[in-house]
Design an enzyme around this catalytic site. Structure first.
Site, PDB file in Angstrom:
ATOM      1  N   GLY A 297     -16.387  16.910   0.934  1.00  0.00           N
ATOM      2  CA  GLY A 297     -17.088  17.983   0.226  1.00  0.00           C
ATOM      3  C   GLY A 297     -17.993  18.780   1.141  1.00  0.00           C
ATOM      4  O   GLY A 297     -18.051  20.001   1.065  1.00  0.00           O
ATOM      5  N   ARG A 298     -18.681  18.079   2.053  1.00  0.00           N
ATOM      6  CA  ARG A 298     -19.655  18.817   2.867  1.00  0.00           C
ATOM      7  C   ARG A 298     -19.007  19.677   3.944  1.00  0.00           C
ATOM      8  O   ARG A 298     -19.697  20.418   4.629  1.00  0.00           O
ATOM      9  CB  ARG A 298     -20.722  17.880   3.432  1.00  0.00           C
ATOM     10  CG  ARG A 298     -20.302  16.785   4.337  1.00  0.00           C
ATOM     11  CD  ARG A 298     -21.542  16.108   4.964  1.00  0.00           C
ATOM     12  NE  ARG A 298     -22.383  15.416   4.012  1.00  0.00           N
ATOM     13  CZ  ARG A 298     -22.320  14.089   3.765  1.00  0.00           C
ATOM     14  NH1 ARG A 298     -21.466  13.334   4.402  1.00  0.00           N
ATOM     15  NH2 ARG A 298     -23.124  13.534   2.885  1.00  0.00           N
ATOM     16  N   ILE A 428     -29.193  20.352   0.979  1.00  0.00           N
ATOM     17  CA  ILE A 428     -28.184  19.862   0.031  1.00  0.00           C
ATOM     18  C   ILE A 428     -27.070  19.086   0.748  1.00  0.00           C
ATOM     19  O   ILE A 428     -26.873  19.236   1.942  1.00  0.00           O
ATOM     20  CB  ILE A 428     -27.570  21.003  -0.824  1.00  0.00           C
ATOM     21  CG1 ILE A 428     -27.023  22.124   0.074  1.00  0.00           C
ATOM     22  CG2 ILE A 428     -28.571  21.544  -1.810  1.00  0.00           C
ATOM     23  CD1 ILE A 428     -26.232  23.178  -0.681  1.00  0.00           C
ATOM     24  N   GLU A 429     -26.393  18.274  -0.047  1.00  0.00           N
ATOM     25  CA  GLU A 429     -25.260  17.456   0.420  1.00  0.00           C
ATOM     26  C   GLU A 429     -25.634  16.617   1.640  1.00  0.00           C
ATOM     27  O   GLU A 429     -24.861  16.474   2.575  1.00  0.00           O
ATOM     28  CB  GLU A 429     -24.019  18.335   0.656  1.00  0.00           C
ATOM     29  CG  GLU A 429     -23.590  18.972  -0.661  1.00  0.00           C
ATOM     30  CD  GLU A 429     -22.333  19.787  -0.604  1.00  0.00           C
ATOM     31  OE1 GLU A 429     -21.513  19.558   0.292  1.00  0.00           O
ATOM     32  OE2 GLU A 429     -22.173  20.661  -1.482  1.00  0.00           O
ATOM     33  N   GLY A 430     -26.842  16.093   1.611  1.00  0.00           N
ATOM     34  CA  GLY A 430     -27.352  15.263   2.711  1.00  0.00           C
ATOM     35  C   GLY A 430     -28.302  16.073   3.559  1.00  0.00           C
ATOM     36  O   GLY A 430     -27.860  17.001   4.248  1.00  0.00           O
TER      37      GLY A 430
END
Ligand code: FAD
Length: 617
Positions: A297-298, A428-430
């Site tokens: 996803g990232r 976001i996303e980590g």
């Protein structure tokens, strides 16, 4: 309370153990980035640079053409920023184009495009409207389609995937007010009822992108604990939740610095009844599902970042020629010229990393967890810096809003909006900090696996002796090899790129030695030495970026088209990155970590409160 309070340490340990229990343990496929941390530059894994097949490219080109035309004709990104709305007609038009089902297989009504084509689409949209890029990406990079594709049952796929082709939007709900980077704090519960055939969902999720307009959401919730190795372990399970169900509440719409068009906020569940069939993967596997989903996803974040960086490059170039001050175009003044060099060379490196990692994801014979995290970290950081430098190059006009500029008949590039829209990509996303910890953990994994029996107090002496012998056999061969002069060049790069390839190889050996020394020095305490780990990760990141840039430049050189001057960009990027690597190696001995920590401790203890004087609090 002190930073090093015993309870905090216990809590920290519990959170680490919890995250550890959900990490993907196996390395089934090779990882180029992992090997860089261990002294090996395995060029065949990234060279020749992977290129799209003509058929795949043609499919992507056709969609991108339609998408671009549609966006140009129907969407004004500055209006989205001002009104906070992506117009209904745009949402419908995007749905008609299949933009909510880009990677969904054709058999379910989707476009069935590859990861490379999907990332090309996000790259294109991000270069135009940040809110629209995030709408599409939160929906299909982490929202329901992605975990469903990875882990869904046939029934789940048949039920939900076709809805996305019709324009249903989805979301991903992991974060809670007390559970940001640390999912162990999650408190949303899913309680089994009716003999486990249903679950009752209760709790609150924060900052769920698209959560206010989603038809379905993937929700991570706590299910009853299990006993693992004699200890009670918290279980997190992933559910597909339909938002039309009674018990779903939109509690608050959040407003942010940028991305004004996204519909994001606080959502609540009050005894919302979900059937067991809506669990994805299985009970207790929810965090693993979330982490695995995020691995691929990232990858959209590097793609979006590269798109934004190219837009900045375009603006910075045009303005640096057009704007004259002190008798010359500003691009000819050395300070601005060097900024332009930075923007161009780092945009090139980002492009290389983006398309390399995207192709790896399609190939499926590469482990991409490290590569994706590194690319996310590197690209989001440098795009932020690039946008900031672009604003500086634009001077006062960079700070002025696009619509205001247009009204006075000026070039109306919305640099300030772009800067506001992209800042969140480092969170976001980590977050950047968590990505560093993640990369460090994965990079150290081969050593930790080998050393685990020695570090474990419960291992018997006989077992420790046996492990020690095995370790000696391995390390007595591996470690001296790291000191040998550069090995045979296992690559077929253009000769002009060989100095860079040699640098990467030597620095990779040095990094592997340094990492090993730090493990021996700090042993189990290394996990808490974030400054040491961050330097290791940053060096590995630069080396991966350099390798990607070299492989990409080699590909462009061999095409012998107008991109043949890519060598300049790769060369400048590699020189800049190797300067940073050398600095990081120097810093491992000459740094101010101890002083920084000491000041931080005193600061938290309010000892510098006097410095907060003469301000309005
Ligand atoms: C616009 C936006 C969209 C979002 N979309 C979604 C979404 O769709 N779905 C979803 O589930 N979530 C979403 N989030 C949440 C996002 O993923 C979190 O903000 C992120 O995980 C960080 O959590 P936090 O903000 O609570 O920060 P915290 O975890 O509180 O961290 C605060 C700071 O401390 C640092 N930090 C934390 N722990 C450590 C550590 N162990 N070592 C070193 N540093 C540390 C962090 O890096 C950060 O700098 C979104 C957030 C925003 C702002």
């Amino acid at each position: 309370m002190s930073l090093y309070d015993k309870n905090i340490s216990e809590e920290k340990k519990a959170s680490l153990e919890f995250a550890e229990a959900s990490r993907e343990e196996k390395w089934t496929y090779p990882s180029f980035a992992l090997q860089i941390f261990h002294g090996r530059v395995d060029w065949p894994l990234i060279h020749p640079f992977p290129v799209q097949s003509p058929a795949d490219k043609e499919k992507g080109d056709a969609f991108l053409r339609k998408l671009e035309t549609f966006l140009r004709q129907n969407l004004d990104p500055n209006e989205v920023d001002r009104t906070g709305e992506i117009p209904e007609g745009v949402m419908k038009g995007l749905a008609d184009l299949g933009a909510f089902a880009i990677k969904i297989p054709e058999e379910y009504g989707g476009l069935g495009l590859s990861q490379v084509n999907y990332n090309r689409a996000i790259h294109l949209v991000a270069s135009y409207c940040g809110s629209t890029a995030v709408l599409l990406s939160a929906h299909q990079s982490i929202g329901v389609p992605q975990p469903l594709k990875l882990f869904g049952t046939q029934e789940q796929k048949r039920k939900y995937l076709p809805q996305f082709a019709q324009g249903t939007v989805s979301a991903f709900a992991l974060t809670e007010p007390e559970a940001g980077s640390d999912p162990r704090n999650m408190s949303t519960t899913a309680t089994p009822i009716e003999d486990g055939r249903f679950y009752l969902l209760n709790g609150e999720k924060l900052w769920c992108t698209n959560g206010l307009i989603a038809g379905v959401i993937i929700v991570m919730a706590v299910t009853p604990p299990k006993i693992v190795d004699g200890k009670e372990r918290k279980q997190i399970t992933a559910f597909i939740v339909e938002t039309h169900q009674p018990g779903f509440e939109i509690a608050h719409q959040c407003r942010f610095m940028g991305l004004h068009g996204i519909k994001i906020g606080v959502i609540r569940f009050h005894n919302l009844k979900v059937p067991k069939e809506n669990i994805i993967l299985s009970e207790g596997e929810g965090l693993k599902l979330a982490l695995t989903t995020l691995n691929t996803g990232r990858l959209t974040l590097p793609a979006a970042s590269a798109g934004v960086a190219k837009w900045c490059l375009n603006v910075a170039r045009q303005w640096s020629v057009k704007r004259r001050q002190w008798g010359a175009p500003i691009g000819e003044h050395e300070s601005i010229a060097l900024k332009l060099g930075y923007i161009a060379s780092h945009t090139f490196a980002m492009d290389a990393m983006t398309w390399l990692t995207s192709a790896m994801a399609d190939d499926k014979r590469r482990d991409i967890r490290l590569e994706a995290a590194i690319a996310k970290d590197f690209c989001t950081y440098h795009t932020w810096r690039i946008a900031d430098e672009t604003l500086q190059i634009r001077g006062g006009q960079g700070y002025e809003q696009a619509e205001s500029l247009a009204k006075r008949g000026m070039d109306s590039w919305a640099v300030e909006r772009v800067l506001r829209d992209i800042r969140v990509n480092l969170i976001i996303e980590g977050t950047t900090e968590i990505m560093h910890l993640f990369v460090a953990r994965e990079a150290l994994d081969p050593h930790l696996n080998r050393l685990k029996p020695l570090l474990n107090a419960k291992t018997s002496l006989t077992e420790k002796g046996k492990t020690f012998l095995e370790l000696s056999q391995h390390y007595l061969v591996w470690y001296p090899g790291l000191w040998l002069p550069a090995r045979k060049r296992g690559n077929a790069l253009d000769p002009r790129l060989q100095p860079q390839a040699d640098y990467i190889q030597n620095a990779s050996c040095r990094l592997a030695r340094e990492t090993f020394h730090q493990i021996l020095r700090h042993q189990k305490k290394l996990e808490a030495r974030q400054a040491v780990l961050n330097r290791i990760v940053d060096i590995g990141t630069e080396l991966f970026a350099m390798a990607a840039a070299c492989a990409y430049a080699d590909h462009l050189l061999k095409k012998q088209e107008k991109e043949a001057n890519a060598l300049d960009l790769a060369d400048l990027f590699c020189r800049t990155a190797s300067g940073r690597v050398d600095g990081l190696f120097r810093e491992r001995r000459a740094n101010c970590d101890a002083q920084g920590m000491s000041v931080a401790r005193k600061l938290l203890d309010r000892q510098y409160e006097w410095l907060e004087n003469d301000i309005i609090k």
